[in-house]
Design an enzyme around this catalytic site. Structure first.
Site, PDB file in Angstrom:
ATOM      1  N   SER A   1       1.215  -1.318  -0.811  1.00  0.00           N
ATOM      2  CA  SER A   1      -0.015  -0.333   0.136  1.00  0.00           C
ATOM      3  C   SER A   1       0.906   1.255   0.182  1.00  0.00           C
ATOM      4  CB  SER A   1      -0.774  -0.343   1.225  1.00  0.00           C
ATOM      5  OG  SER A   1      -0.923   0.668   2.340  1.00  0.00           O
ATOM      6  N   LYS A   2       0.219   2.321  -0.315  1.00  0.00           N
ATOM      7  CA  LYS A   2       0.933   3.603  -0.129  1.00  0.00           C
ATOM      8  C   LYS A   2       2.169   4.004   1.352  1.00  0.00           C
ATOM      9  CE  LYS A   2       0.396   7.889  -1.653  1.00  0.00           C
ATOM     10  NZ  LYS A   2       1.238   8.025  -1.531  1.00  0.00           N
ATOM     11  N   ARG A   3       1.728   3.468   1.523  1.00  0.00           N
ATOM     12  CA  ARG A   3       2.517   3.425   3.211  1.00  0.00           C
ATOM     13  C   ARG A   3       4.224   3.005   3.080  1.00  0.00           C
ATOM     14  NH1 ARG A   3       2.832  -0.847   6.399  1.00  0.00           N
ATOM     15  NH2 ARG A   3       1.334  -2.042   6.133  1.00  0.00           N
TER      16      ARG A   3
END
Ligand code: GLU
Length: 471
Positions: free
Chosen positions: A241-243
């Site tokens: 994901s984005k993180r």
């Protein structure tokens, strides 16, 4: 089945950027179809009105187009197909395969807690399953009467045989109280209506598959083949994901990655062919097979993608790289007008050995477009009074070299230095700093050729002036 009967689909929900996992799903479906002369369908699953946006649809279409993953039918939009879903829901109701459920959220919460306390499956109690006509009234959902007796077998193209007990299966809500149909119903109706033969999607949908098979059976449709591919994880082994950094196709694109590299990378995740790393789309279409796809999840490796991109920067024809470089040069503030394409191709040829992404290439290209400040330590070290005279003589020679290309420049300058009893290395770094402002640059003579005689001479004179001013 004749090859052309094969029909697959990519069915993204337009709720955000096109995630790299979604790209991989699209890619596998696309390869599967293209290998077999089948049909690739694009279906936008936009029934979640609160989260779907037209902007996200644009991102999906742009991303797929940029990657070269074309489709033969669609984009269909589920929000334009509500009549079809309602017909099917009404059919299930009429055949007593679905029922109205009047349970309020409060009631459902109470029975969920009871089930938890008893340690039984957290599924709908079945309270409204056998209501008599008129027994309850008012706001309601529609639930599917899920068969509870047997087992569902999924002969998965990637995971092999997977078995599910029907007594674990919930009476799914197929129409919400606001009248909107739900995912499992719409996906089955659409896949059946669109004649989908193979459903290839992420493993996160595996638990939906037995529910969907029950719906196919209740609606008396043929069940397609399923293939659930393992997920892409971050280094912490959580779903990517984005993180974990870039995860959306737009981000990779604006970081200067090439679609060829991204596709190459995604194909190699969980699949290999001997010890080959670089695969063109043509080779992928020849070699890749879903049957050889690994079952275990793969960790996304940014370094590997970067390495592959560096390779593809050298494989993609330089004139194409030049065209793709333009927006990045603009972003660096280097060009306002399009440079001459042949010249820009030469720029690319000098930079592609070192630049791993288009962003890096644009950054390294700066000196071709404008004057920069010298790297202070390099100027200090190499632009010295001792070299000033030799640089002046080099300039005089350069003003006469014909033709003005790197081979001639190289041989004439080397020959002259030999006569002077000097070595090329005495002059190479000072000239490099004069012309590129840095000590890490492409080949000196290639740089001269691309800069052209006039700019080369101007920069040599500027460097000599700098030397004079430092004393
Ligand atoms: N719309 C679903 C998603 O984006 C995919 C549904 C499917 O492939 O069956 O996750």
């Amino acid at each position: 089945m004749a090859p052309s009967d094969i029909r697959v689909r990519f069915a993204p929900s337009p709720t955000g950027f096109l995630h790299i996992g979604g790209v991989r799903t699209a890619l596998y479906n696309w390869i599967f179809a293209r290998q077999r002369g089948g049909t690739m369908i694009l279906r936008i699953e936009d029934t979640d009105l609160t989260r779907s946006t037209d902007e996200a649809i644009g991102w999906i279409l742009d991303g797929l187009t940029w990657l070269g993953l074309d489709w033969d039918e669609g984009p269909y939009r589920q929000t334009e197909r509500f009549d079809l879903y309602n017909e099917h829901i009404d059919r299930l109701l009429a055949q007593n395969k679905a029922y109205r459920c009047y349970c309020t959220p409060g009631e459902l919460e109470v029975s969920r807690k009871e089930a938890m306390l008893k340690g039984t499956a957290a599924k709908y109690s079945g309270k409204c399953r056998n209501l008599k006509d008129g027994e309850r009234n008012g706001e309601h959902t529609i639930r599917f009467k899920a068969p509870q007796e047997g087992q569902i077998f999924v002969d998965d193209m990637i995971r092999g045989m997977v078995m599910f007990d029907e007594d674990q299966m919930d009476d799914l809500i197929i129409r919400r109280s606001d009248g909107s149909p739900t995912y499992n119903l719409t996906v089955v109706v659409d896949d059946a209506d669109m004649g989908i033969t193979h459903v290839i999607r992420g493993e996160d949908h595996l638990s939906n598959t037995p529910r969907q098979i029950q719906l196919y059976q209740a609606l008396e449709y043929d069940v397609p083949r399923f293939g659930h591919m393992s997920l892409i994880l971050g280094p912490d082994r959580e779903k990517l994901s984005k993180r974990h950094g870039a995860a959306a196709v737009d981000e990779f694109r604006s970081m200067g990655y090439l679609p060829e590299a991204l596709i190459n990378y995604l194909v190699r995740l969980g699949w290999s062919h001997e010890d080959q790393e670089i695969f063109s789309v043509e080779e992928v279409l020849k070699l890749w097979s879903l049957d050889d796809q690994g079952k275990s999840p793969s960790v996304f490796d940014h370094d590997k993608l970067q390495w592959l991109n560096g390779q593809w920067m050298k494989i993609v024809p330089p004139e194409q790289i030049a065209r793709r470089l333009l927006p990045f040069l603009e972003k660096e503030g280097l060009i306002t007008m399009s440079p001459e394409p042949g010249w820009l191709t030469k720029v690319v040829l000098t930079l592609r050995e070192r630049a791993v992404t288009l962003v890096e290439m644009a950054h390294r290209a700066g000196f071709y477009f404008k004057e920069l400040d010298y790297e202070p330590e390099s100027a200090e070290k190499f632009l010295t009074p001792e070299i000033n005279h030799l640089m002046g003589k080099a300039g005089a020679l350069i003003s006469t070299v014909e033709p003005f290309d790197h081979e001639t420049l190289h041989s004439e300058i080397r020959g002259w230095l030999e006569e002077e009893g000097r070595k090329l290395k005495d002059l190479a770094q000072p000239l490099r700093i004069a012309l590129t402002y840095r000590k890490d640059s492409p080949g000196l003579f290639e740089v001269m050729e691309v800069l052209g005689r006039e700019t080369t001479l101007e920069r040599i004179e500027k460097a000599r002036e700098w030397i004079r001013n430092r004393v």
